[in-house]
Design a protein around this motif. Structure first.
Motif, PDB file in Angstrom:
ATOM      1  N   ARG A   1      -0.839   4.821  -1.635  1.00 24.01           N
ATOM      2  CA  ARG A   1      -0.745   4.043  -0.828  1.00 24.01           C
ATOM      3  C   ARG A   1      -1.524   2.296  -0.962  1.00 24.01           C
ATOM      4  O   ARG A   1      -0.323   1.608  -0.433  1.00 24.01           O
ATOM      5  N   GLU A   2      -2.059   2.602  -1.481  1.00 28.56           N
ATOM      6  CA  GLU A   2      -3.033   0.990  -1.868  1.00 28.56           C
ATOM      7  C   GLU A   2      -2.072   0.049  -3.142  1.00 28.56           C
ATOM      8  O   GLU A   2      -2.138  -0.947  -2.784  1.00 28.56           O
ATOM      9  N   LYS A   3      -1.474   1.036  -4.202  1.00 28.26           N
ATOM     10  CA  LYS A   3      -0.374   1.080  -4.540  1.00 28.26           C
ATOM     11  C   LYS A   3       1.058   0.141  -4.117  1.00 28.26           C
ATOM     12  O   LYS A   3       1.567  -0.844  -4.346  1.00 28.26           O
ATOM     13  N   LEU A   4       1.383   0.653  -3.137  1.00 26.08           N
ATOM     14  CA  LEU A   4       1.823   0.245  -2.397  1.00 26.08           C
ATOM     15  C   LEU A   4       2.566  -0.511  -1.279  1.00 26.08           C
ATOM     16  O   LEU A   4       3.549  -0.953  -0.871  1.00 26.08           O
ATOM     17  N   SER A   5       0.718  -0.445  -0.578  1.00 25.51           N
ATOM     18  CA  SER A   5       1.339  -1.643   0.349  1.00 25.51           C
ATOM     19  C   SER A   5       1.637  -2.686  -0.015  1.00 25.51           C
ATOM     20  O   SER A   5       0.839  -3.196  -1.140  1.00 25.51           O
ATOM     21  N   ALA A   6       2.164  -4.053   0.706  1.00 28.08           N
ATOM     22  CA  ALA A   6       2.048  -5.377   0.563  1.00 28.08           C
ATOM     23  C   ALA A   6       3.121  -5.638  -0.176  1.00 28.08           C
ATOM     24  O   ALA A   6       3.186  -6.116  -1.032  1.00 28.08           O
ATOM     25  N   GLN A   7       3.744  -4.136  -0.925  1.00 27.15           N
ATOM     26  CA  GLN A   7       4.854  -4.424  -1.147  1.00 27.15           C
ATOM     27  C   GLN A   7       6.167  -5.075   0.145  1.00 27.15           C
ATOM     28  O   GLN A   7       6.610  -5.073   0.744  1.00 27.15           O
ATOM     29  N   GLY A   8       6.998  -5.641  -1.047  1.00 23.92           N
ATOM     30  CA  GLY A   8       8.141  -6.128  -0.330  1.00 23.92           C
ATOM     31  C   GLY A   8       8.421  -7.493   0.075  1.00 23.92           C
ATOM     32  O   GLY A   8       8.765  -8.464   0.643  1.00 23.92           O
ATOM     33  N   ALA A   9       7.147  -8.400  -0.642  1.00 21.99           N
ATOM     34  CA  ALA A   9       7.096  -9.422   0.002  1.00 21.99           C
ATOM     35  C   ALA A   9       6.844 -10.537   1.494  1.00 21.99           C
ATOM     36  O   ALA A   9       8.275 -11.428   1.944  1.00 21.99           O
ATOM     37  N   GLY A  10       6.122  -9.395   1.626  1.00 26.04           N
ATOM     38  CA  GLY A  10       6.560  -9.476   3.701  1.00 26.04           C
ATOM     39  C   GLY A  10       7.720  -9.407   4.052  1.00 26.04           C
ATOM     40  O   GLY A  10       7.442  -9.501   4.974  1.00 26.04           O
ATOM     41  N   LYS A  11       8.373  -8.440   3.687  1.00 25.06           N
ATOM     42  CA  LYS A  11       9.878  -7.732   4.605  1.00 25.06           C
ATOM     43  C   LYS A  11       9.506  -6.774   5.267  1.00 25.06           C
ATOM     44  O   LYS A  11      10.473  -5.956   5.460  1.00 25.06           O
ATOM     45  N   ALA A  12       8.809  -6.065   4.958  1.00 22.97           N
ATOM     46  CA  ALA A  12       8.166  -4.790   4.877  1.00 22.97           C
ATOM     47  C   ALA A  12       7.070  -4.642   5.901  1.00 22.97           C
ATOM     48  O   ALA A  12       6.657  -5.027   6.008  1.00 22.97           O
ATOM     49  N   TYR A  13       7.171  -3.894   7.243  1.00 26.35           N
ATOM     50  CA  TYR A  13       5.841  -3.700   8.488  1.00 26.35           C
ATOM     51  C   TYR A  13       5.196  -2.742   7.041  1.00 26.35           C
ATOM     52  O   TYR A  13       5.635  -1.947   5.967  1.00 26.35           O
ATOM     53  N   ARG A  14       3.942  -3.091   6.892  1.00 25.14           N
ATOM     54  CA  ARG A  14       2.358  -2.478   6.544  1.00 25.14           C
ATOM     55  C   ARG A  14       2.139  -0.580   6.962  1.00 25.14           C
ATOM     56  O   ARG A  14       2.486  -1.085   8.022  1.00 25.14           O
ATOM     57  N   LYS A  15       1.964  -0.196   6.459  1.00 23.26           N
ATOM     58  CA  LYS A  15       1.846   0.928   7.346  1.00 23.26           C
ATOM     59  C   LYS A  15      -0.085   1.480   7.416  1.00 23.26           C
ATOM     60  O   LYS A  15      -0.473   1.699   6.244  1.00 23.26           O
ATOM     61  N   PHE A  16      -0.141   2.353   8.078  1.00 20.50           N
ATOM     62  CA  PHE A  16      -1.586   3.063   8.127  1.00 20.50           C
ATOM     63  C   PHE A  16      -1.539   4.387   8.078  1.00 20.50           C
ATOM     64  O   PHE A  16      -0.692   4.565   9.818  1.00 20.50           O
ATOM     65  N   TYR A  17      -2.052   4.899   7.189  1.00 23.44           N
ATOM     66  CA  TYR A  17      -1.290   6.139   7.423  1.00 23.44           C
ATOM     67  C   TYR A  17      -0.167   7.038   7.508  1.00 23.44           C
ATOM     68  O   TYR A  17      -0.274   7.323   8.310  1.00 23.44           O
ATOM     69  N   GLY A  18       0.491   6.264   6.638  1.00 23.61           N
ATOM     70  CA  GLY A  18       1.857   6.673   6.972  1.00 23.61           C
ATOM     71  C   GLY A  18       3.127   5.602   8.197  1.00 23.61           C
ATOM     72  O   GLY A  18       3.804   6.293   9.021  1.00 23.61           O
TER      73      GLY A  18
END
Length: 102
Positions: free
Chosen positions: A25-42
């Motif tokens: 989850r931490e590896k995938l968070s903040a991916q997409g250069a600000g174009k995706a919404y962050r997730k909190f436990y899915g």
């Protein structure tokens, strides 16, 4: 199989399922250069923040709008819950070239 799961299965040892999911989850968070919404436990963080602000779960069809247009700014003062996607679309603006504005 039960003995294996209790003693030798690497997923049940420290660094197993829970920590590997957290790392993923931490590896995938903040991916997409600000174009995706962050997730909190899915779940999208802005939806979780809006539910906490309202004190109830969001109803089907309700949309959370970021007033300043910054998808990563989940401050409750920046969030607005709208009853439908149609209402959300009315809050959006386009520039003269037809691109969406913040």
């Amino acid at each position: 199989m039960t003995e294996y799961n209790r003693t030798a299965n690497p997923l049940n040892k420290p660094g197993g399922v829970v920590s590997s999911r957290r790392k993923h989850r931490e590896k995938l968070s903040a991916q997409g250069a600000g174009k995706a919404y962050r997730k909190f436990y899915g779940r999208h963080e802005h939806r979780v923040a809006a539910e906490a602000m309202l004190g109830r779960p969001l109803r089907p069809g309700e949309v959370v709008h970021h007033r300043d247009g910054d998808k990563l700014n989940n401050d409750p003062m920046n969030l607005e819950v709208l009853p439908s996607q149609a209402e959300h679309t009315k809050t959006q603006r386009r520039d003269p070239q037809g691109r969406w504005c913040k």
